[in-house]
Design an enzyme around this catalytic site. Sequence first.
Site, PDB file in Angstrom:
ATOM      1  CB  CYS A  44      -0.925  -0.083   1.265  1.00 19.14           C
ATOM      2  SG  CYS A  44      -1.887   1.503   1.477  1.00 19.14           S
ATOM      3  CB  CYS A  49      -3.427   2.606  -1.379  1.00 21.38           C
ATOM      4  SG  CYS A  49      -3.399   0.895  -0.686  1.00 21.38           S
ATOM      5  CE  LYS A  52      -4.894   4.077  -6.217  1.00 24.83           C
ATOM      6  NZ  LYS A  52      -5.366   2.573  -5.883  1.00 24.83           N
ATOM      7  CE1 TYR A 178     -10.886  -2.348  -5.890  1.00 26.18           C
ATOM      8  CE2 TYR A 178     -11.146  -4.298  -6.706  1.00 26.18           C
ATOM      9  CZ  TYR A 178     -11.431  -3.528  -5.977  1.00 26.18           C
ATOM     10  OH  TYR A 178     -12.500  -3.650  -4.843  1.00 26.18           O
ATOM     11  CD  GLU A 182      -6.909   1.815  -8.804  1.00 26.16           C
ATOM     12  OE1 GLU A 182      -7.694   1.937  -8.044  1.00 26.16           O
ATOM     13  OE2 GLU A 182      -5.723   1.538  -8.195  1.00 26.16           O
ATOM     14  CG  HIS A 436     -28.924  22.081  -3.462  1.00 30.63           C
ATOM     15  ND1 HIS A 436     -29.191  20.984  -4.664  1.00 30.63           N
ATOM     16  CD2 HIS A 436     -29.288  23.427  -4.237  1.00 30.63           C
ATOM     17  CE1 HIS A 436     -29.568  21.508  -5.666  1.00 30.63           C
ATOM     18  NE2 HIS A 436     -29.501  22.811  -5.449  1.00 30.63           N
TER      19      HIS A 436
END
Length: 458
Positions: A44, A49, A52, A178, A182, A436
Amino acid sequence: MANAYDYDLYVIGAGSGGVRASRISAGFGARVAVAEDRPLGGTCVNVGCVPKKLFVYSSHTAEDIEDAAGYGWTVEGVKFHWPTLIANKNKEIERLNGIYRKLLDNAGVDLHEARATLVDAHTVDVGGRQVTAETILIATGGWPYLPDIPGVEHAITSNEAFFLDDLPKRVAVIGGGYIAVEFAGIFNGMGSKVTQLYRGEQILRGFDADVRHTLAEEIRKKGIDLRCHVNVMRIDKTDTGLTLHLTDDSMLEVDTVMFATGRVPNTKDLNLHDIGVATDEKGAILVDEFSKTSVDNIYAIGDVTDRIALTPVAIMEGMAFARTLYGGMPTAVDHANVPSAVFSQPPVGSVGLTEEEARAEHGDVHIYRSTFTPMKHTMTGRGEKTMMKLIVEPKSDRVLGAHMVGPDAGEIIQGIGIAVKIGATKAQFDATIGIHPTAAEEFVTMRDRVEPLAEAAE
Ligand code: NDP
């Protein structure tokens, strides 16, 4: 007796799961050591992760600059310098490596910077030294898988993509999972000509069909040449690049070919078989709900067990392990309703069941879906669409799944994930006031049911 051993707990692998389990176990009073022969933080932090996501930020900047024109900005002289990105990324990763080291140190965990293998159920060989422990935890993660085809030695995986000297002009990305979507997005945003080749019918197998179709459409709009039903048979190195020979009898010349064809558990050299630790046919360690292996004092967590290969899941498994063994709080791991995101461009966020899974488990389900132009793009002319979807069980009114393709999908689905995890009903979603103007408000304002997917209804 714990004191007969050098340590109470020996952890092999200082990735996300291993570090968390080590620290928390030590915090409960266990004497802990962890072995790691690569930079701290595992996949990771070093080749997953974190870098990336940094690459995705860099890559998306190109589009942000283009979109600025619709808002009145003229941006001139735009240039991208790959070596700067790599250098800055490396600096950030080194900072994180240092944080991991400090975390272990502060927790009183001994770090052995060498490769470890099992000698017997209580003994580890770490860099030629034998160390004993009452309990051993295997957290060795996974490694990219490359199919065995001629010329595959010319290909790279995500491991190398983070350290390329130059940005390739022409890239082929192989796979539809994935990592493939990516990296196809990353290279495309940075200006490479990207061809993505997927052997199946549609990318992101296992995701909701509306997510898969929407993402495929959007990435094609951005210029990625996504081809399905095709695979690579052979790679030839030539004077001008790499020639890929494809299963549809065509050829493709690129500068770099990256395989994102899955990952395999890192169990090869651990000596598991001799010690009696059972694995499946892929080499993944088989464990029970407390992450215990077939050997009583040996446990395994994270990607090496091939349950759900996500960092936060490995961390949760590491926490559960530490609480169970040293905290007096037996904690089974909970793999239900794990939210996840794919950092494609646009990104995907998902939690709970897909429409297909919901239909298989619950029969008739109600579907709410909204496809719209995100507000930002009303003035950019980009033509990008966002898709949001809720799947509801009619009798209980429970929301079984929530899916999104669009900007900030990961950020939005993280919050929706709490609602799905605690079993919120569609009426409770509807009773929630929207914020909103946001895209997220669509999740609490979808009122009209739509027809289920044709293929799911068949
Ligand atoms: P995935 O399992 O997601 O995807 C592998 C892809 O490669 C699939 O499309 C698969 O096709 C294809 N494939 C497999 N073998 C071959 C072959 N021999 N020839 C051609 N294609 C092949 O793996 P990834 O490598 O993308 O990622 C590994 C794991 O890492 C993920 O499952 C995920 O858990 C984790 N991850 C999570 C991320 C996130 O949370 N954002 C990011 C990156 C990784 P088919 O569908 O036909 O099997």
